[in-house]
Design a protein around this motif. Structure first.
Motif, PDB file in Angstrom:
ATOM      1  N   PHE B  88      -0.649   1.541   3.227  1.00  0.00           N
ATOM      2  CA  PHE B  88       0.787   1.776   3.151  1.00  0.00           C
ATOM      3  C   PHE B  88       1.485   1.179   4.359  1.00  0.00           C
ATOM      4  O   PHE B  88       0.999   1.301   5.493  1.00  0.00           O
ATOM      5  N   CYS B  89       2.641   0.575   4.116  1.00  0.00           N
ATOM      6  CA  CYS B  89       3.499   0.224   5.233  1.00  0.00           C
ATOM      7  C   CYS B  89       4.557   1.315   5.375  1.00  0.00           C
ATOM      8  O   CYS B  89       4.913   1.997   4.406  1.00  0.00           O
ATOM      9  N   ALA B  90       5.041   1.493   6.594  1.00  0.00           N
ATOM     10  CA  ALA B  90       6.057   2.496   6.880  1.00  0.00           C
ATOM     11  C   ALA B  90       7.007   1.926   7.917  1.00  0.00           C
ATOM     12  O   ALA B  90       6.568   1.306   8.887  1.00  0.00           O
ATOM     13  N   THR B  91       8.294   2.138   7.707  1.00  0.00           N
ATOM     14  CA  THR B  91       9.284   1.596   8.621  1.00  0.00           C
ATOM     15  C   THR B  91      10.009   2.710   9.354  1.00  0.00           C
ATOM     16  O   THR B  91      10.319   3.763   8.784  1.00  0.00           O
ATOM     17  N   GLU B  92      10.250   2.485  10.646  1.00  0.00           N
ATOM     18  CA  GLU B  92      11.076   3.385  11.437  1.00  0.00           C
ATOM     19  C   GLU B  92      12.432   2.711  11.570  1.00  0.00           C
ATOM     20  O   GLU B  92      12.535   1.617  12.117  1.00  0.00           O
ATOM     21  N   GLY B  93      13.467   3.374  11.070  1.00  0.00           N
ATOM     22  CA  GLY B  93      14.787   2.764  11.006  1.00  0.00           C
ATOM     23  C   GLY B  93      15.449   2.616  12.359  1.00  0.00           C
ATOM     24  O   GLY B  93      15.154   3.356  13.301  1.00  0.00           O
ATOM     25  N   ARG B  94      16.363   1.677  12.431  1.00  0.00           N
ATOM     26  CA  ARG B  94      17.084   1.409  13.682  1.00  0.00           C
ATOM     27  C   ARG B  94      18.308   2.287  13.808  1.00  0.00           C
ATOM     28  O   ARG B  94      18.723   2.647  14.885  1.00  0.00           O
ATOM     29  N   GLN B  95      18.900   2.681  12.705  1.00  0.00           N
ATOM     30  CA  GLN B  95      20.109   3.482  12.755  1.00  0.00           C
ATOM     31  C   GLN B  95      19.866   4.792  12.042  1.00  0.00           C
ATOM     32  O   GLN B  95      19.089   4.889  11.116  1.00  0.00           O
ATOM     33  N   GLY B  96      20.574   5.809  12.513  1.00  0.00           N
ATOM     34  CA  GLY B  96      20.549   7.093  11.812  1.00  0.00           C
ATOM     35  C   GLY B  96      19.172   7.714  11.768  1.00  0.00           C
ATOM     36  O   GLY B  96      18.751   8.394  12.675  1.00  0.00           O
ATOM     37  N   GLY B  97      18.442   7.472  10.706  1.00  0.00           N
ATOM     38  CA  GLY B  97      17.176   8.169  10.498  1.00  0.00           C
ATOM     39  C   GLY B  97      16.017   7.623  11.297  1.00  0.00           C
ATOM     40  O   GLY B  97      14.916   7.454  10.786  1.00  0.00           O
ATOM     41  N   SER B  98      16.254   7.342  12.588  1.00  0.00           N
ATOM     42  CA  SER B  98      15.189   6.742  13.374  1.00  0.00           C
ATOM     43  C   SER B  98      14.110   7.750  13.716  1.00  0.00           C
ATOM     44  O   SER B  98      13.086   7.399  14.253  1.00  0.00           O
ATOM     45  N   GLU B  99      14.347   9.043  13.403  1.00  0.00           N
ATOM     46  CA  GLU B  99      13.349  10.037  13.723  1.00  0.00           C
ATOM     47  C   GLU B  99      12.317  10.183  12.626  1.00  0.00           C
ATOM     48  O   GLU B  99      11.450  11.030  12.702  1.00  0.00           O
ATOM     49  N   LYS B 100      12.396   9.394  11.598  1.00  0.00           N
ATOM     50  CA  LYS B 100      11.439   9.534  10.528  1.00  0.00           C
ATOM     51  C   LYS B 100      10.985   8.163  10.028  1.00  0.00           C
ATOM     52  O   LYS B 100      11.637   7.161  10.234  1.00  0.00           O
ATOM     53  N   LEU B 101       9.804   8.176   9.384  1.00  0.00           N
ATOM     54  CA  LEU B 101       9.265   6.974   8.779  1.00  0.00           C
ATOM     55  C   LEU B 101       9.560   6.981   7.290  1.00  0.00           C
ATOM     56  O   LEU B 101       9.600   8.041   6.664  1.00  0.00           O
ATOM     57  N   VAL B 102       9.725   5.792   6.722  1.00  0.00           N
ATOM     58  CA  VAL B 102       9.890   5.649   5.283  1.00  0.00           C
ATOM     59  C   VAL B 102       8.724   4.827   4.769  1.00  0.00           C
ATOM     60  O   VAL B 102       8.510   3.690   5.207  1.00  0.00           O
ATOM     61  N   PHE B 103       7.952   5.413   3.864  1.00  0.00           N
ATOM     62  CA  PHE B 103       6.724   4.804   3.366  1.00  0.00           C
ATOM     63  C   PHE B 103       6.943   4.064   2.060  1.00  0.00           C
ATOM     64  O   PHE B 103       7.751   4.467   1.221  1.00  0.00           O
ATOM     65  N   GLY B 104       6.168   2.990   1.868  1.00  0.00           N
ATOM     66  CA  GLY B 104       6.133   2.306   0.593  1.00  0.00           C
ATOM     67  C   GLY B 104       5.146   2.969  -0.351  1.00  0.00           C
ATOM     68  O   GLY B 104       4.550   4.001  -0.021  1.00  0.00           O
ATOM     69  N   LYS B 105       4.957   2.364  -1.526  1.00  0.00           N
ATOM     70  CA  LYS B 105       4.082   2.954  -2.536  1.00  0.00           C
ATOM     71  C   LYS B 105       2.625   2.571  -2.364  1.00  0.00           C
ATOM     72  O   LYS B 105       1.757   3.141  -3.018  1.00  0.00           O
ATOM     73  N   GLY B 106       2.340   1.599  -1.533  1.00  0.00           N
ATOM     74  CA  GLY B 106       0.966   1.294  -1.190  1.00  0.00           C
ATOM     75  C   GLY B 106       0.310   0.208  -2.021  1.00  0.00           C
ATOM     76  O   GLY B 106       0.735  -0.101  -3.129  1.00  0.00           O
ATOM     77  N   THR B 107      -0.726  -0.388  -1.443  1.00  0.00           N
ATOM     78  CA  THR B 107      -1.602  -1.337  -2.130  1.00  0.00           C
ATOM     79  C   THR B 107      -2.991  -0.720  -2.177  1.00  0.00           C
ATOM     80  O   THR B 107      -3.535  -0.332  -1.140  1.00  0.00           O
ATOM     81  N   LYS B 108      -3.539  -0.642  -3.387  1.00  0.00           N
ATOM     82  CA  LYS B 108      -4.891  -0.092  -3.537  1.00  0.00           C
ATOM     83  C   LYS B 108      -5.887  -1.244  -3.464  1.00  0.00           C
ATOM     84  O   LYS B 108      -5.905  -2.113  -4.335  1.00  0.00           O
ATOM     85  N   LEU B 109      -6.696  -1.244  -2.402  1.00  0.00           N
ATOM     86  CA  LEU B 109      -7.678  -2.300  -2.175  1.00  0.00           C
ATOM     87  C   LEU B 109      -9.062  -1.832  -2.572  1.00  0.00           C
ATOM     88  O   LEU B 109      -9.508  -0.761  -2.146  1.00  0.00           O
ATOM     89  N   THR B 110      -9.742  -2.628  -3.385  1.00  0.00           N
ATOM     90  CA  THR B 110     -11.131  -2.366  -3.739  1.00  0.00           C
ATOM     91  C   THR B 110     -11.965  -3.543  -3.255  1.00  0.00           C
ATOM     92  O   THR B 110     -11.689  -4.694  -3.607  1.00  0.00           O
ATOM     93  N   VAL B 111     -12.964  -3.255  -2.429  1.00  0.00           N
ATOM     94  CA  VAL B 111     -13.871  -4.281  -1.937  1.00  0.00           C
ATOM     95  C   VAL B 111     -15.223  -4.053  -2.605  1.00  0.00           C
ATOM     96  O   VAL B 111     -15.876  -3.034  -2.379  1.00  0.00           O
ATOM     97  N   ASN B 112     -15.613  -5.000  -3.412  1.00  0.00           N
ATOM     98  CA  ASN B 112     -16.856  -4.883  -4.175  1.00  0.00           C
ATOM     99  C   ASN B 112     -18.050  -5.412  -3.380  1.00  0.00           C
ATOM    100  O   ASN B 112     -17.981  -6.515  -2.831  1.00  0.00           O
ATOM    101  N   PRO B 113     -19.136  -4.638  -3.310  1.00  0.00           N
ATOM    102  CA  PRO B 113     -20.307  -5.068  -2.525  1.00  0.00           C
ATOM    103  C   PRO B 113     -21.050  -6.224  -3.191  1.00  0.00           C
ATOM    104  O   PRO B 113     -20.866  -6.497  -4.368  1.00  0.00           O
TER     105      PRO B 113
END
Lengths: 113, 113
Positions: B88-113
């Motif tokens: 997941f990536c998460a951004t800390e905002g520059r204005q206003g809500g800088s006290e919290k992170l906003v997360f994306g929906k994520g990338t599901k990675l599968t590494v096959n042996p």
């Protein structure tokens, strides 16, 4: 053994019941957060607290309540007003106000009976 | 509100290959962070890149940030089966809500042996 402890790991709620999820940290962090995660989705912020006796609503606060009476504890109550409570709940803490790196607990999985 | 948007949603590769995940966001940020989540567990912080940085390395991880395009990428080199997780990536905002992170929906990675 420092970190964030969430309990219980699994929780079941009956119709019309309030349930409380525990989150305790011994990292001496000022800020604490509660997130909800639905399957295949990212984290959505429910409530956060930057200091004892103060907390703010996040993006999806309806049907939830919190308290911050002690620095190390930030319990979340899922009330009967939350009609779709089934989800994975994550608690996090951060060492400074104004965001920064967050440290997460192992989560509580809540299901409805 | 979810600001980060990861791409692709899912990625499957063979052990030893490189994995690249992308994140786009919408508003000005103080920093962007990447987290990893193993199935059914809490998130673990991987790396933080500040808005005035363009590239950062940590072990097999390489993160780039392009603030003009409001995008970031996470490269995992020489992947291992143990890298299988959601990222997941998460951004800390520059204005206003800088006290919290906003997360994306994520990338599901599968590494096959």
């Amino acid at each position: 053994d420092g970190g964030i402890t969430q309990s219980p790991k699994y929780l079941f709620r009956k119709e019309g019941q309030n349930v409380t999820l525990s989150c305790e940290q011994n990292l001496n962090h000022d800020a604490m957060y509660w997130y909800r995660q639905d399957p295949g989705q990212g984290l959505r912020l429910i409530y956060y607290s930057q200091i004892v006796n103060d907390f703010q609503k996040g993006d999806i606060a309806e049907g939830y309540s919190v308290s911050r009476e002690k620095k190390e504890s930030f319990p979340l109550t899922v009330t009967s007003a939350q009609k779709n409570p089934t989800a994975f709940y994550l608690c996090a803490s951060s060492p400074r106000q104004g965001g920064g790196i967050q440290y997460f607990g192992a989560g509580t999985r809540l299901s409805v009976l | 509100s979810q600001q980060g948007e990861e791409d692709p949603q899912a990625l499957s590769i063979q052990e030893g290959e490189n994995a690249t995940m992308n994140c786009s966001y919408k508003t000005s940020i103080n920093n962007l962070q990447w987290y990893r989540q193993n199935s059914g567990r809490g998130l673990v912080h991987l790396i933080l890149i500040r808005s005035n940085e363009r590239e950062k390395h940590s072990g097999r991880l390489r993160v780039t940030l392009d603030t003009s395009k409001k995008s970031s990428s996470l490269l995992i080199t020489a992947s291992r089966a143990a890298d299988t997780a959601s990222y997941f990536c998460a951004t800390e905002g520059r204005q206003g809500g800088s006290e919290k992170l906003v997360f994306g929906k994520g990338t599901k990675l599968t590494v096959n042996p």
